[in-house]
Write a protein that holds these residues in place. Structure first.
Motif, mmCIF file in Angstrom:
data_model
loop_
_atom_site.group_PDB
_atom_site.id
_atom_site.type_symbol
_atom_site.label_atom_id
_atom_site.label_comp_id
_atom_site.label_asym_id
_atom_site.label_seq_id
_atom_site.Cartn_x
_atom_site.Cartn_y
_atom_site.Cartn_z
ATOM 1 N N LEU A 54 0.840 -1.199 0.000
ATOM 2 C CA LEU A 54 0.000 0.000 0.000
ATOM 3 C C LEU A 54 0.869 1.240 0.000
ATOM 4 C CD1 LEU A 54 -2.778 -0.454 2.750
ATOM 5 C CD2 LEU A 54 -3.096 -0.395 0.278
ATOM 6 N N ALA A 55 0.286 2.323 -0.453
ATOM 7 C CA ALA A 55 0.921 3.636 -0.313
ATOM 8 C C ALA A 55 -0.190 4.634 0.009
ATOM 9 C CB ALA A 55 1.643 4.032 -1.594
ATOM 10 N N PHE A 56 0.155 5.670 0.724
ATOM 11 C CA PHE A 56 -0.782 6.752 1.021
ATOM 12 C C PHE A 56 -0.144 8.048 0.549
ATOM 13 C CE2 PHE A 56 -2.129 3.408 3.808
ATOM 14 C CZ PHE A 56 -3.509 3.529 3.811
ATOM 15 N N ARG A 57 -0.948 8.859 -0.116
ATOM 16 C CA ARG A 57 -0.458 10.139 -0.619
ATOM 17 C C ARG A 57 -1.517 11.200 -0.396
ATOM 18 N NH1 ARG A 57 3.490 7.529 -0.814
ATOM 19 N NH2 ARG A 57 5.110 7.467 -2.407
ATOM 20 N N ARG A 58 -1.037 12.429 -0.222
ATOM 21 C CA ARG A 58 -1.932 13.589 -0.164
ATOM 22 C C ARG A 58 -1.746 14.328 -1.485
ATOM 23 N NH1 ARG A 58 -4.568 16.242 3.968
ATOM 24 N NH2 ARG A 58 -3.494 15.086 5.601
ATOM 25 N N TRP A 59 -2.823 14.410 -2.259
ATOM 26 C CA TRP A 59 -2.760 14.998 -3.593
ATOM 27 C C TRP A 59 -3.937 15.935 -3.822
ATOM 28 C CZ3 TRP A 59 -2.386 9.362 -5.473
ATOM 29 C CH2 TRP A 59 -1.050 8.973 -5.675
ATOM 30 N N LEU A 60 -3.700 16.950 -4.641
ATOM 31 C CA LEU A 60 -4.813 17.749 -5.153
ATOM 32 C C LEU A 60 -5.551 16.930 -6.206
ATOM 33 C CD1 LEU A 60 -3.083 21.229 -5.482
ATOM 34 C CD2 LEU A 60 -4.708 20.483 -3.730
ATOM 35 N N ARG A 61 -4.770 16.148 -6.959
ATOM 36 C CA ARG A 61 -5.315 15.249 -7.971
ATOM 37 C C ARG A 61 -4.363 14.062 -8.058
ATOM 38 N NH1 ARG A 61 -5.656 18.451 -12.926
ATOM 39 N NH2 ARG A 61 -3.424 18.127 -12.934
ATOM 40 N N PRO A 62 -4.867 12.837 -8.025
ATOM 41 C CA PRO A 62 -3.975 11.669 -8.046
ATOM 42 C C PRO A 62 -3.050 11.670 -9.257
ATOM 43 C CG PRO A 62 -6.227 10.993 -7.572
ATOM 44 C CD PRO A 62 -6.288 12.443 -7.957
ATOM 45 N N SER A 63 -1.807 11.263 -9.029
ATOM 46 C CA SER A 63 -0.838 11.195 -10.123
ATOM 47 C C SER A 63 -0.749 9.790 -10.730
ATOM 48 C CB SER A 63 0.545 11.643 -9.649
ATOM 49 O OG SER A 63 1.049 10.750 -8.684
ATOM 50 N N VAL A 64 -1.497 8.836 -10.171
ATOM 51 C CA VAL A 64 -1.608 7.487 -10.741
ATOM 52 C C VAL A 64 -3.084 7.122 -10.778
ATOM 53 C CG1 VAL A 64 0.679 6.704 -9.983
ATOM 54 C CG2 VAL A 64 -1.291 6.379 -8.479
ATOM 55 N N ALA A 87 0.780 14.484 7.508
ATOM 56 C CA ALA A 87 0.553 15.838 8.019
ATOM 57 C C ALA A 87 1.607 16.833 7.523
ATOM 58 C CB ALA A 87 0.521 15.821 9.546
ATOM 59 N N ARG A 88 2.727 16.332 7.029
ATOM 60 C CA ARG A 88 3.785 17.228 6.533
ATOM 61 C C ARG A 88 3.342 18.001 5.295
ATOM 62 N NH1 ARG A 88 7.975 12.720 7.578
ATOM 63 N NH2 ARG A 88 8.520 13.201 9.721
ATOM 64 N N ASN A 89 2.376 17.455 4.588
ATOM 65 C CA ASN A 89 1.831 18.110 3.404
ATOM 66 C C ASN A 89 0.335 18.285 3.643
ATOM 67 O OD1 ASN A 89 0.913 18.920 0.924
ATOM 68 N ND2 ASN A 89 1.663 17.143 -0.197
ATOM 69 N N ASP A 90 -0.103 19.522 3.830
ATOM 70 C CA ASP A 90 -1.508 19.724 4.179
ATOM 71 C C ASP A 90 -2.399 20.066 2.990
ATOM 72 O OD1 ASP A 90 -0.607 22.241 3.676
ATOM 73 O OD2 ASP A 90 -1.143 23.090 5.622
ATOM 74 N N GLY A 91 -1.841 20.020 1.773
ATOM 75 C CA GLY A 91 -2.644 20.345 0.596
ATOM 76 C C GLY A 91 -3.245 19.118 -0.041
ATOM 77 N N GLY A 92 -4.532 19.160 -0.323
ATOM 78 C CA GLY A 92 -5.187 18.072 -1.040
ATOM 79 C C GLY A 92 -5.785 17.015 -0.137
ATOM 80 N N ASP A 93 -6.344 16.004 -0.795
ATOM 81 C CA ASP A 93 -6.999 14.898 -0.106
ATOM 82 C C ASP A 93 -6.015 13.737 0.067
ATOM 83 O OD1 ASP A 93 -9.518 16.193 -0.054
ATOM 84 O OD2 ASP A 93 -9.827 15.619 -2.161
#
Length: 196
Positions: free
Chosen positions: A18-28, A75-81
């Motif tokens: 698994l991976a978790f990312r905070r994105w404005l729009r998914p890159s994959v 939490a280090r990146n607070d932009g996006g979902d």
């Protein structure tokens, strides 16, 4: 989606799925793939997830020691979902097999040359493909910054262009610098032979 060497090793051994990312729009996207230094990784699913829905097991499957460590990282990146990315199978990098095979015939050679010419035509800085192939041929294992300087370019865009050639199976990355693949050498020889 960037993956650290440590995460890639966990994916290779099957410990990280698994991976978790905070994105404005998914890159994959689900059903897509991601070329990595260890091979081509399929993406099984990409879904938005609430922080409260992330479990300790999810954190472990993503390579974290604890759920708290994963949440701290997010939490280090607070932009996006926040997105949960389910990683699929890891297969061989298709470029590795491609670069070992010179173009099969004149039609394939012409198609590759036409593609390189289109890349040249779209470049703001002018034609670059042949010069880059020739520089790599003349200076295998030279630092990318020095190669870029030889053709009067900045290192970062130069490296992006070399990756485009690598995607066509024409170059290989070395620990330092690059070299032409057998496919790249054959194509460059055909290009030279086609000149009047």
């Amino acid at each position: 989606m960037l993956l650290s060497a440590e995460v890639l090793e966990g994916i290779r051994t099957g410990e990280i799925t698994l991976a978790f990312r905070r994105w404005l729009r998914p890159s994959v996207r689900a059903g897509g793939s991601l070329l990595t230094p260890i091979g081509e990784l399929t993406i099984a699913a990409v879904e938005p997830v609430a922080l409260g829905a992330i479990t300790a097991d999810d954190a472990r499957r993503a390579g974290y020691a604890s759920r708290a460590a994963l949440l701290e990282d997010l939490a280090r990146n607070d932009g996006g979902d926040v997105y949960r990315v389910e990683l699929g199978a890891l297969g061989p990098d298709p470029r590795v097999a491609l670069r070992q095979h010179p173009p099969a015939n004149a039609e394939e050679t012409q198609a590759l040359l036409a593609r390189l010419r289109r890349m040249d035509e779209r470049a703001d800085s002018g034609p670059w493909t042949r010069r880059t192939l020739e520089l790599i041929e003349e200076h295998p294992a030279m630092l990318a910054a020095r190669l870029a300087a030889l053709c009067g370019r900045e290192r970062a865009p130069f490296k992006v262009d070399v990756r485009r050639l690598k995607a066509l199976g024409l170059t290989e990355s070395l620990e330092i610098g690059y070299r032409l693949s057998p496919r790249g050498r054959a194509l460059l020889a055909a290009w030279r032979a086609a000149e009047p």
